[in-house]
Scaffold this motif. Sequence first.
Motif, short mmCIF file in Angstrom:
data_model
loop_
_atom_site.label_atom_id
_atom_site.label_comp_id
_atom_site.label_asym_id
_atom_site.label_seq_id
_atom_site.Cartn_x
_atom_site.Cartn_y
_atom_site.Cartn_z
N ILE A 98 0.77 -1.36 0.05
CA ILE A 98 -0.14 -0.05 0.00
C ILE A 98 0.88 1.39 0.01
N LEU A 99 2.03 1.30 0.92
CA LEU A 99 2.61 2.34 1.12
C LEU A 99 3.48 2.78 -0.21
N GLU A 100 3.94 1.64 -0.86
CA GLU A 100 4.68 1.80 -2.19
C GLU A 100 3.80 2.33 -3.36
N ASN A 101 2.58 2.09 -3.18
CA ASN A 101 1.67 2.75 -4.27
C ASN A 101 0.91 4.04 -4.14
N SER A 102 1.25 4.50 -2.69
CA SER A 102 0.30 5.73 -2.87
C SER A 102 1.14 6.59 -1.35
N ASP A 103 1.04 7.84 -1.35
CA ASP A 103 1.61 8.91 -0.21
C ASP A 103 1.21 8.58 0.90
N THR A 104 0.00 8.08 1.12
CA THR A 104 -0.65 7.66 2.53
C THR A 104 -1.59 6.48 2.17
N ILE A 105 -1.64 5.79 3.14
CA ILE A 105 -2.52 4.71 3.40
C ILE A 105 -4.00 5.16 3.17
N GLY A 106 -4.40 6.20 3.63
CA GLY A 106 -5.54 6.84 3.36
C GLY A 106 -6.11 6.92 1.79
N ASP A 107 -5.00 7.58 1.21
CA ASP A 107 -5.30 7.94 -0.32
C ASP A 107 -5.37 6.52 -1.24
N PHE A 108 -4.46 5.75 -0.83
CA PHE A 108 -4.64 4.40 -1.30
C PHE A 108 -6.01 3.64 -1.41
N PHE A 109 -6.55 3.80 -0.11
CA PHE A 109 -8.22 3.10 -0.10
C PHE A 109 -9.15 4.09 -0.60
N LYS A 110 -8.92 5.55 -0.64
CA LYS A 110 -10.05 6.51 -1.12
C LYS A 110 -9.87 6.24 -2.52
N ASN A 111 -8.79 6.16 -3.48
CA ASN A 111 -8.68 5.85 -4.76
C ASN A 111 -9.66 4.74 -5.01
N ARG A 112 -9.46 3.57 -4.18
CA ARG A 112 -10.12 2.31 -4.73
C ARG A 112 -11.55 2.70 -4.38
N TRP A 113 -11.83 3.31 -3.25
CA TRP A 113 -13.28 3.60 -3.01
C TRP A 113 -14.09 4.48 -4.18
N GLU A 114 -13.48 5.21 -4.71
CA GLU A 114 -13.78 6.36 -5.58
C GLU A 114 -13.71 5.74 -7.00
N GLN A 115 -13.46 4.55 -7.25
CA GLN A 115 -13.04 4.01 -8.44
C GLN A 115 -14.40 2.97 -8.81
N ASP A 116 -14.98 2.57 -7.66
CA ASP A 116 -15.99 1.99 -7.63
C ASP A 116 -17.60 2.74 -8.05
N CYS A 117 -18.21 2.53 -8.78
CA CYS A 117 -19.29 3.27 -9.44
C CYS A 117 -20.58 2.83 -8.74
N SER A 118 -20.52 1.58 -8.44
CA SER A 118 -21.90 1.00 -8.19
C SER A 118 -22.62 1.74 -7.04
N SER A 119 -23.93 1.76 -6.94
CA SER A 119 -24.76 2.01 -6.11
C SER A 119 -24.74 1.37 -4.93
N ARG A 120 -24.45 2.18 -3.37
CA ARG A 120 -24.45 1.57 -2.13
C ARG A 120 -25.47 2.16 -1.37
N SER A 121 -26.27 1.49 -0.60
CA SER A 121 -26.96 2.06 0.61
C SER A 121 -26.07 2.30 1.50
N GLN A 122 -26.78 3.06 2.45
CA GLN A 122 -25.81 3.28 3.51
C GLN A 122 -25.34 2.29 4.61
N THR A 123 -26.07 1.48 4.61
CA THR A 123 -25.68 0.24 5.49
C THR A 123 -24.64 -0.56 4.69
N GLN A 124 -24.51 -0.48 3.51
CA GLN A 124 -23.58 -1.29 2.70
C GLN A 124 -22.04 -0.37 2.69
#
Length: 277
Positions: A137-163
């Motif tokens: 993770i650290l080798e591929n992103s400045d921070t761990i948060g940025d790494f997961f933020k990018n993966r999170w935003e790449q998914d465009c499927s709809s999700r309910s709040q509980t999901q």
Amino acid sequence: MHGRTDELNSSSTSSSFKVPSADSKSVSTELAEKLIQLAQTYETADFLKKDPSQFMHRFSKVRDVEAVAFISANLAFGRRDQILSHVEQILTAAGSSPAEWILSQKYNDFFPENEVSFYRMYTNHDMRLFFDGLRGILENSDTIGDFFKNRWEQDCSSRSQTQETAFLHQIIASAFDPKCKLLPHSKDSAAKKVNMLLRWLVRLDSPVDLGLWTWFEPKNLLMPLDTHVMQQSNNLGLISSKSANLRTAIELTKKVAEVFPDDPVKADFALFGLGVS
């Protein structure tokens, strides 16, 4: 990191909550008042003294804080003194920058390649797999948060709040080897350690939690189903299930969201604090 500088800023402002009206609420006014009072009692800087969340407060650089949060949260089960002792051992070896220690693969010197137990069921080999994941993770992103933020935003499927959080669990686990025991790979898992980690990194204006991951909303967090939380939730009639799984985590979170609608896992302080006091 999105919304933050590379150095941490301190913030310990406490939030205020109003007791919900009795209309359409399953949590009584009396219980709501009790949870609010307990949360205010236990969500203080003193909470850090005996909790593994204390370790991330030692560091100022975001990538060090996040790395230490991952280490501390994923060893946070069992006796508290043993949790603190084993995290301390790792951080002593890691020195002033745990992130650089991970990137330089010095953890391989600390954890020999064998099946000897490091902490309970986690072997040295398990720990190597875990740190391999953090290094990737650290080798591929400045921070761990940025790494997961990018993966999170790449998914465009709809999700309910509980999901929302259950989906984030899967994103986090997928960054690690499926054989890594420290991460929950089952979709039905209560993912207590990950939910606690997310509480630390997402919640704002807390003397305990740091609010680094501003791209995820606190209202979508799920309750960490610690043994104490499960016991007190049953005792107070918030849940009836004895099984710590994703369904129970969602059920409990919906209940406490009646009291803390924008910040349901604030109730973690109330229930955990009540359980250990």
